[in-house]
Each structure stands twice: as structure tokens, then as C-alpha cells.
Design a protein around this motif. Structure first.
Motif, PDB file in Angstrom:
ATOM      1  N   GLN A 178      19.205  27.401  15.027  1.00  0.00           N
ATOM      2  CA  GLN A 178      18.824  27.303  13.624  1.00  0.00           C
ATOM      3  C   GLN A 178      18.087  26.007  13.327  1.00  0.00           C
ATOM      4  OE1 GLN A 178      19.040  29.693  11.182  1.00  0.00           O
ATOM      5  NE2 GLN A 178      19.346  30.771  13.104  1.00  0.00           N
ATOM      6  N   GLY A 179      18.059  25.114  14.303  1.00  0.00           N
ATOM      7  CA  GLY A 179      17.239  23.919  14.135  1.00  0.00           C
ATOM      8  C   GLY A 179      17.984  22.665  13.758  1.00  0.00           C
ATOM      9  N   GLN A 180      19.321  22.652  13.852  1.00  0.00           N
ATOM     10  CA  GLN A 180      20.012  21.390  13.549  1.00  0.00           C
ATOM     11  C   GLN A 180      19.713  20.393  14.655  1.00  0.00           C
ATOM     12  OE1 GLN A 180      24.110  21.441  12.220  1.00  0.00           O
ATOM     13  NE2 GLN A 180      24.534  19.484  13.196  1.00  0.00           N
ATOM     14  N   PRO A 181      19.093  19.247  14.339  1.00  0.00           N
ATOM     15  CA  PRO A 181      18.728  18.299  15.382  1.00  0.00           C
ATOM     16  C   PRO A 181      19.943  17.534  15.911  1.00  0.00           C
ATOM     17  CG  PRO A 181      17.710  17.732  13.274  1.00  0.00           C
ATOM     18  CD  PRO A 181      18.717  18.781  13.005  1.00  0.00           C
ATOM     19  N   ARG A 182      19.826  17.111  17.176  1.00  0.00           N
ATOM     20  CA  ARG A 182      20.824  16.204  17.744  1.00  0.00           C
ATOM     21  C   ARG A 182      20.707  14.851  17.072  1.00  0.00           C
ATOM     22  NH1 ARG A 182      19.685  15.834  24.088  1.00  0.00           N
ATOM     23  NH2 ARG A 182      21.493  14.468  24.075  1.00  0.00           N
ATOM     24  N   ARG A 183      21.778  14.076  17.168  1.00  0.00           N
ATOM     25  CA  ARG A 183      21.749  12.665  16.773  1.00  0.00           C
ATOM     26  C   ARG A 183      21.471  12.466  15.290  1.00  0.00           C
ATOM     27  NH1 ARG A 183      19.216  12.938  21.867  1.00  0.00           N
ATOM     28  NH2 ARG A 183      17.111  13.038  21.070  1.00  0.00           N
ATOM     29  N   MET A 184      21.589  13.567  14.486  1.00  0.00           N
ATOM     30  CA  MET A 184      21.393  13.431  13.048  1.00  0.00           C
ATOM     31  C   MET A 184      22.750  13.090  12.443  1.00  0.00           C
ATOM     32  SD  MET A 184      20.033  16.421  10.579  1.00  0.00           S
ATOM     33  CE  MET A 184      21.595  17.261  10.721  1.00  0.00           C
ATOM     34  N   TYR A 185      22.829  12.007  11.693  1.00  0.00           N
ATOM     35  CA  TYR A 185      24.176  11.537  11.333  1.00  0.00           C
ATOM     36  C   TYR A 185      24.749  12.239  10.129  1.00  0.00           C
ATOM     37  CZ  TYR A 185      23.560   8.467   7.249  1.00  0.00           C
ATOM     38  OH  TYR A 185      23.362   7.971   6.000  1.00  0.00           O
ATOM     39  N   GLN A 186      23.910  12.927   9.357  1.00  0.00           N
ATOM     40  CA  GLN A 186      24.414  13.699   8.216  1.00  0.00           C
ATOM     41  C   GLN A 186      23.604  14.978   8.103  1.00  0.00           C
ATOM     42  OE1 GLN A 186      23.936  11.187   4.817  1.00  0.00           O
ATOM     43  NE2 GLN A 186      26.108  10.681   4.736  1.00  0.00           N
ATOM     44  N   TRP A 187      24.221  16.012   7.547  1.00  0.00           N
ATOM     45  CA  TRP A 187      23.414  17.167   7.157  1.00  0.00           C
ATOM     46  C   TRP A 187      23.742  17.465   5.705  1.00  0.00           C
ATOM     47  CZ3 TRP A 187      26.563  21.313   5.863  1.00  0.00           C
ATOM     48  CH2 TRP A 187      27.885  21.268   6.382  1.00  0.00           C
ATOM     49  N   THR A 188      22.826  18.127   5.009  1.00  0.00           N
ATOM     50  CA  THR A 188      23.030  18.338   3.577  1.00  0.00           C
ATOM     51  C   THR A 188      23.214  19.815   3.267  1.00  0.00           C
ATOM     52  OG1 THR A 188      20.650  18.431   3.306  1.00  0.00           O
ATOM     53  CG2 THR A 188      21.711  16.319   2.824  1.00  0.00           C
ATOM     54  N   GLU A 189      23.984  20.084   2.228  1.00  0.00           N
ATOM     55  CA  GLU A 189      24.273  21.453   1.802  1.00  0.00           C
ATOM     56  C   GLU A 189      22.974  22.193   1.484  1.00  0.00           C
ATOM     57  OE1 GLU A 189      26.728  24.031   1.897  1.00  0.00           O
ATOM     58  OE2 GLU A 189      28.023  22.491   1.064  1.00  0.00           O
ATOM     59  N   ALA A 190      22.024  21.448   0.914  1.00  0.00           N
ATOM     60  CA  ALA A 190      20.788  22.089   0.454  1.00  0.00           C
ATOM     61  C   ALA A 190      20.051  22.798   1.582  1.00  0.00           C
ATOM     62  CB  ALA A 190      19.880  21.033  -0.175  1.00  0.00           C
ATOM     63  N   ARG A 191      20.205  22.296   2.833  1.00  0.00           N
ATOM     64  CA  ARG A 191      19.446  22.889   3.928  1.00  0.00           C
ATOM     65  C   ARG A 191      20.346  23.634   4.901  1.00  0.00           C
ATOM     66  NH1 ARG A 191      15.442  18.436   6.065  1.00  0.00           N
ATOM     67  NH2 ARG A 191      14.564  20.260   7.068  1.00  0.00           N
ATOM     68  N   ALA A 192      21.565  23.996   4.450  1.00  0.00           N
ATOM     69  CA  ALA A 192      22.526  24.584   5.375  1.00  0.00           C
ATOM     70  C   ALA A 192      22.260  26.048   5.670  1.00  0.00           C
ATOM     71  CB  ALA A 192      23.940  24.412   4.844  1.00  0.00           C
ATOM     72  N   GLY A 193      21.502  26.742   4.846  1.00  0.00           N
ATOM     73  CA  GLY A 193      21.203  28.145   5.115  1.00  0.00           C
ATOM     74  C   GLY A 193      22.298  29.081   4.635  1.00  0.00           C
ATOM     75  N   GLU A 194      22.064  30.386   4.852  1.00  0.00           N
ATOM     76  CA  GLU A 194      22.904  31.419   4.244  1.00  0.00           C
ATOM     77  C   GLU A 194      23.590  32.253   5.312  1.00  0.00           C
ATOM     78  OE1 GLU A 194      23.090  32.338   0.724  1.00  0.00           O
ATOM     79  OE2 GLU A 194      22.302  30.304   0.523  1.00  0.00           O
ATOM     80  N   GLY A 195      24.644  32.957   4.885  1.00  0.00           N
ATOM     81  CA  GLY A 195      25.253  34.029   5.671  1.00  0.00           C
ATOM     82  C   GLY A 195      25.772  33.568   7.027  1.00  0.00           C
ATOM     83  N   PHE A 196      25.511  34.416   8.050  1.00  0.00           N
ATOM     84  CA  PHE A 196      26.030  34.173   9.385  1.00  0.00           C
ATOM     85  C   PHE A 196      25.519  32.852   9.946  1.00  0.00           C
ATOM     86  CE2 PHE A 196      25.740  34.664  14.046  1.00  0.00           C
ATOM     87  CZ  PHE A 196      27.079  34.894  14.317  1.00  0.00           C
ATOM     88  N   PHE A 197      24.335  32.447   9.565  1.00  0.00           N
ATOM     89  CA  PHE A 197      23.729  31.255  10.148  1.00  0.00           C
ATOM     90  C   PHE A 197      23.957  30.006   9.315  1.00  0.00           C
ATOM     91  CE2 PHE A 197      21.195  34.789  11.850  1.00  0.00           C
ATOM     92  CZ  PHE A 197      21.533  34.622  13.178  1.00  0.00           C
ATOM     93  N   ASN A 198      24.933  30.082   8.420  1.00  0.00           N
ATOM     94  CA  ASN A 198      25.228  28.936   7.563  1.00  0.00           C
ATOM     95  C   ASN A 198      25.708  27.740   8.384  1.00  0.00           C
ATOM     96  OD1 ASN A 198      27.635  27.525   5.865  1.00  0.00           O
ATOM     97  ND2 ASN A 198      25.852  27.986   4.603  1.00  0.00           N
ATOM     98  N   LEU A 199      24.975  26.639   8.333  1.00  0.00           N
ATOM     99  CA  LEU A 199      25.304  25.469   9.150  1.00  0.00           C
ATOM    100  C   LEU A 199      26.675  24.899   8.799  1.00  0.00           C
ATOM    101  CD1 LEU A 199      22.010  23.369   9.319  1.00  0.00           C
ATOM    102  CD2 LEU A 199      22.810  25.128  10.865  1.00  0.00           C
ATOM    103  N   ALA A 200      27.015  24.943   7.512  1.00  0.00           N
ATOM    104  CA  ALA A 200      28.287  24.362   7.079  1.00  0.00           C
ATOM    105  C   ALA A 200      29.448  25.038   7.789  1.00  0.00           C
ATOM    106  CB  ALA A 200      28.434  24.495   5.569  1.00  0.00           C
ATOM    107  N   PHE A 201      29.410  26.379   7.833  1.00  0.00           N
ATOM    108  CA  PHE A 201      30.495  27.127   8.453  1.00  0.00           C
ATOM    109  C   PHE A 201      30.636  26.756   9.926  1.00  0.00           C
ATOM    110  CE2 PHE A 201      31.798  30.959  10.836  1.00  0.00           C
ATOM    111  CZ  PHE A 201      33.091  31.044  10.362  1.00  0.00           C
TER     112      PHE A 201
END
Lengths: 661, 195
Positions: A462-485
Motif C-alpha cells: 500500500q506504500g507505507q515507507p520504511r523509516r517513517m516515524y509517524q503516519w497520519t489518519e488522513a492517509r491511512a486508506g479504507e477497508g481491508f487496506f486500512n493502514l491503521a488496522f
């Protein structure tokens, strides 16, 4: 199997040094802390390597948990960006250089001499030096945490990002110099084990009769022998740039930033085989024993290991597909990377066919070995997807890569190491680890690691980069591919994993308190290390064995029935032991303990510390090294005959020498 | 059991120390390989300061290279004398080898000073950094060799060398020849091939 009580064997001779060599008298203590600090015994050093590696494993694990805590929820606040950089850099550095490598060195130190029927390694003092250099190097690396911040450029430390402009703290200096010291340790260890295997095999043990673990360790030592100097050069260039104003990675002066990447990965890719091959060796010992069958296709396993060792030198640039190498290089390294999957696949097939039709005995060691086959294959398959350059370009620097190398390193190397723990614990400590807790240990680790690293495939694609120290809800995506989950699942999984490892530590404590001794040959094993007491005597074997077969110990216990062509037990391990004790060698001169290895090793971090802070301290370190080197050179590794006194049994002297645990 | 120098059999027939030195030298090949590659990549990259062709004094370096190569000959004579148990000649040739090595290092120190005066510092250019690093590493290797040779002379005089004497002389000889061979490669690649 019954535990038999054997009378304490008479030890032929003990050392009472009277002569002065070099500048100091030899240490003589056979008990207490001195017996560990000045020891040159490969078995004690093996245990010390293991304990050190375990200590750093816990540190690296805590770093990993902090990383996962930070990423569990959006806008993580556990670590700030700077600390996060240090955390993932030191997590990887610790796990690679201070956990897996020393743990493999520990297994190698302990079992290679036993497996080849030797009484010690070729250079016992060099062996001790290697251990102390590793320990001091590891401590030196981690000192940076308290002296202005640890290294923060990733374990690959790409230039020019590692230069003083982008990484102003001393962290990178500590990192580069600490790895230099650990590198010296690996290099001396490699020379030592190579010569041990080449020169000190028991009579009759040809190379193709060597146990497979010893074979894999030998391949690893050759990889280290040739890979370590390359990282040494790279680290020197980096240190010279940071501390003496050299221009190597200074783009303004016309430097090529790819120089570092090439040097690092020419070391770095053989290095990944350095990490995995010892575990391949361990499971290749474990699977036959618990399948009650010989290893399927022993020569194939040997030569595929050697093939990995050769081809491993020709794949490094697949780490650099995204750096613009040009189509020819990319095509060549794609092909070699696909090619190296072949010998690895050969091993997987051999292990599977070893189990095929065997009477499987699902001990914890066996479960971990099967776990390795399954999970390493998962990681291996995602590895093959990286060989496809267009796909790799998409995956570069995403969590998909993180998922891949944790499946091969945790699912492969670490599960293999744990398999080795359960298999060889009775040999090393004379007690069996608890199987029930072992089962908890295994299942929690396997579930935990799949929960942690499985979702990272999805996160990465889904494109979450390595070494990124934070991720934001706004770009987490939907459904099965939801980054937060999936991030949350991965973080929960990492704690399940940690509980699994905690089970192991509890198991160790419980086992240590359990008075019950392990039987002599608890697993009905096949190789020479089991043809001695648990734990082995200081001199390993009362009689140096003469080898006639691959799996010689098995063939001493079992013979083929000429009529039915089945293997029939003709002797027990206890009978073989008793026979050895009857014919024990009279005069065994073991290498004597020495002060010099630890003193020499101590000089190294003093020198490097001085390079960072004040060159005067370096001079002191240099004097220590020189002083120790002369003491070392003037002292012979085995005390001369005049220092040996034949002891009389019953005077108590024999107790001193035989008390080995 | 561990010290083949003391008469125990080894599987290969070669003693542990000698085989160990061979393994170490194998590793050293990669060390110099890395340094030489770095130099070859950077030798033409001069953004400031002199270019290689402007400062190299090939006749001078040829002479000092010749001196170093001759030291390999005297090293062979030392090993040969050690095998014949001729302590006096062993000491003599070891000392001559060390002196020839010291002459080479002295030449290198002179050369570095001259280059520095002509404007090539360690930080001047990529050429400067990689030149001093490569030849400096080689110089350090020769210096370590000299220290080992002189220590050996001292130890032989006290006749307290552990293990077989000839074995130790031969082992240090292997190291010395290796360092010489590396210089042949460095001299050819650095000095003789024009950028």
C-alpha cells in the motif's frame, strides 16, 4: 532412558604454572570469575558468546517494541523523529552484529570442535580475544546512547547522509568504530574456525564426513573472511571523512555516493548468508535426528550451501535497483538473484524429504526447525519478487522489504537458533529445557511473528515507507487496506512475540533450578558432539575418536541387519562412553588460560574512544595493545611440560580440573 | 592437541600458524582490493590542487620500489637460514630485511612531505584522499612488518620464541612477501598507468 551414574573420571594432568612468560604469570584459577575471564576453553567462550548475544537480543528487542509502540497509532508520540532514527538504526545494528552473528559464533565455538572430534580450536587465545573484542565493540557501539545520541543513518549508513552535515552527533563515529572492533572479532573468529575445520578433524573424518552444521559454519567463515575486509574499508573511508577531513563521500568534490553503497552491499549481501547459514546448519542437524532418518541428500545440502557461498558474492546490487545502475547491471543482478534461489530451494526440498516417511518426533527443537522451513520459505518467496527489478523498484523502501527480511531473519535465522537452543541445551548445561514451556515459547513466537511481519506485506504494497516515524489518519486508506488496522495488528503481534521470548527466558530459569540431569543421549543423536558427557569434559573426549562414517556416533550405536536391511541397535551411548573412559588418553595438554586476550581486546575501544575525543587516549590504547601483543607473542599457548604435574586421584586436584560447568 | 608446531598431526599437513597466515592474507586481498578500487574510481577526480601526473616522481618511487622488492630476497635468505638453524645468519638477514623496509617507508615519508608541499593535502581532492589512504595503508603494513621483524630478532636473541623458530620466521616471511606483492600492484596502477 536411564540416567547412569558414572564415577568421576581421573583427569590426566593439571597445570600449575611456575614460570613467568612475557611480563605476567599465567592465570591459574580453575574456579570463580577468573576461570571465565581468562579462559581459552572453546566451550566456555561459546557460552559467553551466547550470553552476550542474548543480552543484546533483549536490548534490540526493546528497541523494536519502542518502534512498534510509536507506529501503533497515528501521530505516535512515544519517540521524536530524531530518537526514532536512532532506534531503528541501533535495532538493526544490534540484531545483526550483536545478536545473530555472536549467537552463531557461540554455537560454532561450542559445537564445531566437538563435531569434528577435536579438543579445542586451532588458536584458543585468538578465540578468547575474538569474544572480548566483540563484547567491548558492542558496548562501545551502545555507549553512544549516553554520549550525545546513537547512530541515526540506518544500519546501511548510506553516504553522504552519514556525513557530519546530516549526522552531526558522534553516533555515527561510535557506530563506525564499534563495528570496526566487532569486525576484528569476526575476522579472527573466521580464521580460527577455518583452520580448526581444515586442520583439526579427528582421524578418518574427511570433509564429506563432516556434520552438516560444521559444513555450514565453514562456509560462513569463508564468507566472513572475505566480506569483513570490505566493510572495514568502507568504515575506514567513513571515519576518515568524519574525523580527518577526507573527501570520499563529498559530492561537492565530485564524489560518487554509490561508492559507499557498493562497498556496503558487497559486504552486506554475503552478510545475510552469514546470518542464515548457521541456522540452516542447525536445522539440518535437528531434522534428521527427530525424523529418525539420515539427512536426505547430504552432498546436495553441502554443495548447495557452498553454492550459496559463491553466488552470494554476485547479487549485491539488487539492493541498489532504485539507484539508477543502468539496464545491463540491473538485468545481470536480477538473474543472479533469481539463480541464488535455486540452491536455497534445494535445501528446502532436502529438509522436506528428510522428514518424508520418517518417524517424526515433535519436540520443541523439531517444531522450531519445521517453523524455519515454512517461514523461511515465505520470506524466500518474497525475496524472489525482489529479483524482478520493476517490481522491486515499486517495493524499495517500503514495509514490504521489512516484511521480507524479517521473515527470512526471524522466521529463518532466529527460529533456527531457538531450535538449536532446545536441541543442544542438555549437551551444554546437562539439563533438558522444559518441553511444555517450549511449546508455549514456540507457538507464541510463531503467532507473534506472523502477526507482526505478515501485515507488513500489505502495508508495504500500500506504500507505507520504511523509516517513517509517524503516519497520519488522513492517509491511512479504507477497508481491508486500512493502514491503521494493520499497523495496530503488527504492534500487538510484536508484544505477543516478546511474550514468546519471555517464555524462553522463564524456561531457562526453571531449567536452571531443576535438579534433574539430562540423560547422556536424550535425542538418540547422530553426530560426535553427543559422544561425550553432558556437559563435555574440559578436554572434550577421553579418546580422540576415529571416524568411519558420516554420522559416526549413530553408526557406532546402530548396525545394518544383513537379512532385513534395517538398522539395529548394537550398543548404547552409555556403553560407548564407558569404553572411552576405560581407554582414556593419559597425557592431555590443554591450552592454558591467559591474560592477554582480554587485555589486548580492551586496548581497542580505548583507541577508538580516543579517535573521537582526544588522540592522547588513543596513544594510551595503542600502548595497551602493543604491551599485550608482546605478552601474547612471548607466551606459548600451552604451558610447557615443566608446568604440568601429574596429579594423584583423590587429592582433590582432579576435582579442580574436571569441574567444568 | 592444539599446537601443531609442537609436533601434533594436522589434517592438511600444513601447520596451524602457517595456514592461519594464508587465511589472513586472503582476507587482506579484499582489504587492498577495496582500497585500490576506491583509488581507481577517484584518481582522476581533481577539483583543486595538483593532478597525479604533476606530482609523481617516477624515478624516485621506482628506486624505493626496487629497495622493497630486494627485501623479499633477503627475507627468503632469512627463512632459508632459519631452516638450517643458523641463528646468526637468520638474525643478519632479518635485520637487513627490516632496514630495506625502513628505507622504503622513509622514502614514502619523504614523498608524502614533498607532495604536501606541492599542494596535495589529505583533504585537497578525492585524488588526495584516496591516494594517501591507499599508500598510507600499505605503508602501515610495511611498518607493522618491520616491527615484527625487529621483535623477532630480539626474541631470537633471547631464544624464547614459542613454537618452532623456522615456522615463525616463515610465517612472518609470508606476510612480508604479500606486502611486497601488493606494492607491485599499487605501483603499477597508481604510478605507471597514466590517468
Amino acid at each position: 532412558m536411564a540416567i547412569i551414574e558414572r564415577p568421576a573420571p581421573t583427569v590426566p594432568a593439571i597445570v600449575t604454572p611456575t614460570t613467568t612468560y612475557g611480563s605476567l604469570k599465567r592465570p591459574v584459577s580453575a574456579t570463580g570469575w577468573r576461570s571465565w575471564v581468562f579462559t581459552v576453553d572453546h566451550k566456555k567462550l561459546g557460552i559467553m558468546y551466547g550470553a552476550t548475544a542474548m543480552f543484546f537480543f533483549i536490548i534490540g528487542g526493546v528497541e523494536a517494541l519502542l518502534i512498534r509502540l510509536q507506529l501503533a497509532a497515528p501521530n505516535g508520540k512515544v519517540l521524536n523523529a530524531d530518537l526514532y532514527n536512532q532506534m531503528f538504526t541501533m535495532h538493526a545494528t544490534t540484531m545483526v552484529f550483536l545478536f545473530v552473528m555472536p549467537m552463531a559464533a557461540g554455537f560454532a565455538n561450542y559445537f564445531v570442535p566437538l563435531q569434528i572430534g577435536a579438543r579445542d580450536v586451532a588458536f584458543p587465545r585468538l578465540n578468547a580475544f575474538g569474544f572480548w573484542a566483540l563484547l567491548f565493540g558492542g558496548i562501545f557501539l551502545n555507549l553512544a546512547w549516553f554520549l550525545g545520541g546513537a547512530a541515526d543513518g540506518g544500519w546501511f549508513m548510506y553516504a553522504p547522509n552519514s556525513g557530519p552535515v546530516f549526522s552531526p552527533s558522534n553516533g555515527v563515529d561510535f557506530w563506525a568504530l564499534g563495528l570496526q572492533i566487532a569486525g576484528i572479532a569476526s575476522l579472527t573468529g573466521a580464521i580460527n574456525l577455518i583452520i580448526t575445520v581444515l586442520n583439526m578433524r579427528a582421524p578418518g573424518m574427511s570433509l564429506m564426513k563432516m556434520p552438516i552444521f560444521t559444513w555450514m559454519i565453514t562456509v560462513v567463515q569463508f564468507l566472513l573472511l572475505f566480506a569483513i575486509p570490505v566493510i572495514t574499508v568502507a568504515l575506514f573511508l567513513l571515519s576518515f571523512q568524519r574525523n580527518f577531513g577526507a573527501r570520499f563521500f563529498d559530492v561537492a568534490a565530485g564524489a560518487d555516493p554509490l561508492l559507499w553503497q557498493h562497498l556496503f552491499w558487497i559486504f552486506g549481501h554475503p552478510e545475510v548468508y552469514v546470518l542464515i547459514l548457521p541456522s540452516f546448519g542447525i536445522v539440518s542437524e535437528v531434522l534428521p535426528v527427530f525424523s529418525r532418518k539420515p539427512l536426505f541428500g547430504y552432498p546436495f545440502v553441502v554443495f548447495s550451501g557452498a553454492a550459496i557461498g559463491f553466488v552470494g558474492w554476485g547479487v549485491w546490487a539488487h539492493h541498489m535497483f532504485a539507484s539508477g545502475l543502468g539496464p545491463v547491471s540491473v538485468a545481470v543482478f536480477s538473474l543472479t538473484t533469481m539463480a541464488i534461489a535455486v540452491p536455497t530451494g534445494v535445501k528446502i526440498i532436502n529438509w522436506t524429504l528428510t522428514m518424508w516417511g520418517g518417524k517424526l518426533w515433535f519436540t520443541t527443537a523439531m517444531k522450531f526447525a519445521i517453523g524455519l522451513i515454512v517461514l523461511f520459505t515465505v520470506g524466500g518467496l518474497s525475496g524472489v519478487t525482489h529479483a524482478v527489478a520493476p517490481s522491486d523498484t515499486q517495493q524499495t523502501d517500503t514495509y514490504y522489504i521489512v516484511a521480507h527480511f524479517h521473515y527470512v531473519l526471524f522466521g529463518g535465522a532466529v527460529l533456527g537458533i531457538f531450535s538449536g537452543f532446545y536441541y543442544w541445551w542438555p549437551k551444554v548445561f546437562g539439563k533438558m529445557l522444559n518441553e511444555k514451556l517450549g511449546s508455549w515459547n514456540f507457538w507464541l513466537m510463531v503467532i507473534g511473528l506472523n502477526l507482526t511481519f505478515g501485515p507488513m506485506h500489505i502495508l508495504g504494497l500500500q506504500g507505507q515507507p520504511r523509516r517513517m516515524y509517524q503516519w497520519t489518519e488522513a492517509r491511512a486508506g479504507e477497508g481491508f487496506f486500512n493502514l491503521a488496522f494493520w499497523n495496530l495488528i503488527a504492534s500487538i503481534g510484536s508484544f505477543v512475540l516478546a511474550v514468546g521470548i519471555l517464555m524462553f527466558l522463564i524456561n531457562v530459569l526453571i531449567t536452571a533450578r531443576n535438579p534433574q540431569k539430562a540423560p547422556l543421549d536424550p535425542w538418540n543423536a547422530r553426530s560426535l558432539e553427543w559422544m561425550t558427557t553432558n556437559p563435555p569434559k574440559e578436554h572434550n573426549f577421553d579418546v580422540v575418536p576415529t571416524v568411519h562414517h558420516l554420522d559416526d556416533f549413530f553408526h557406532q550405536k546402530y548396525e545394518e541387519d544383513p537379512v532385513t536391511h534395517t538398522m539395529k541397535q548394537v550398543r548404547t551411548a552409555e556403553e560407548i562412553m564407558a569404553e572411552q573412559e576405560r581407554n582414556a588418553d593419559k597425557h592431555i595438554h590443554m591450552p592454558s588460560p591467559s591474560y592477554w586476550p582480554i587485555v589486548l581486546a580492551f586496548g581497542l575501544p580505548v583507541i577508538t574512544f580516543g579517535l573521537i575525543y582526544s588522540h592522547l587516549i588513543s596513544v594510551i590504547g595503542g600502548v595497551i595493545v602493543l604491551f599485550a601483543a608482546y605478552g601474547w607473542a612471548l607466551e606459548s599457548s600451552t604451558a610447557p611440560d615443566s608446568d604440568f604435574e601429574t596429579n594423584t586421584p583423590g587429592t582433590g586436584l582432579d576435582k579442580v580440573a574436571s569441574n567444568h560447568d | 592437541m592444539t599446537d601443531t608446531a609442537q609436533g601434533h598431526a594436522s589434517s592438511t599437513g600444513i601447520s596451524n600458524v602457517k595456514l592461519g597466515m594464508w587465511a589472513f592474507l586472503g582476507s587482506e586481498c579484499l582489504l587492498f582490493g577495496g582500497l585500490i578500487s576506491t583509488y581507481m574510481l577517484y584518481r582522476g577526480r581533481v577539483t583543486g590542487g595538483p593532478r597525479p601526473s604533476q606530482i609523481f616522481d617516477i624515478p624516485f618511487t621506482s628506486v624505493s620500489s626496487f629497495v622493497l622488492l630486494m627485501s623479499s630476497l633477503t627475507m627468503v635468505l632469512a627463512v632459508s637460514a632459519a631452516h638450517k638453524d643458523d641463528d646468526r645468519k637468520t638474525n643478519l638477514w632479518l635485520t637487513v630485511t627490516a632496514l630495506l623496509g625502513a628505507t622504503f617507508v622513509g622514502g614514502q615519508v619523504y614523498e608524502f612531505t614533498a607532495f604536501y608541499k606541492e599542494g596535495l593535502g589529505f583533504s585537497t581532492s578525492l585524488f588526495g584522499s584516496s591516494f594517501y589512504t591507499l599508500t598510507g595503508f600499505h605503508g602501515v603494513h610495511v611498518t607493522v612488518g618491520i616491527i615484527m621483524l625487529m621483535s623477532l630478532v630480539g626474541i631470537l636473541k633471547r631464544s624464547s620464541v614459542p613454537g618452532k623458530k623456522a615456522e615463525v620466521v616463515e610465517m612472518i616471511g609470508l606476510y612480508w612477501h604479500f606486502v611486497d606483492i601488493v606494492w607491485i600492484i599499487i605501483f603499477t596502477l597508481v604510478y605507471l598507468i597514466p590517468v
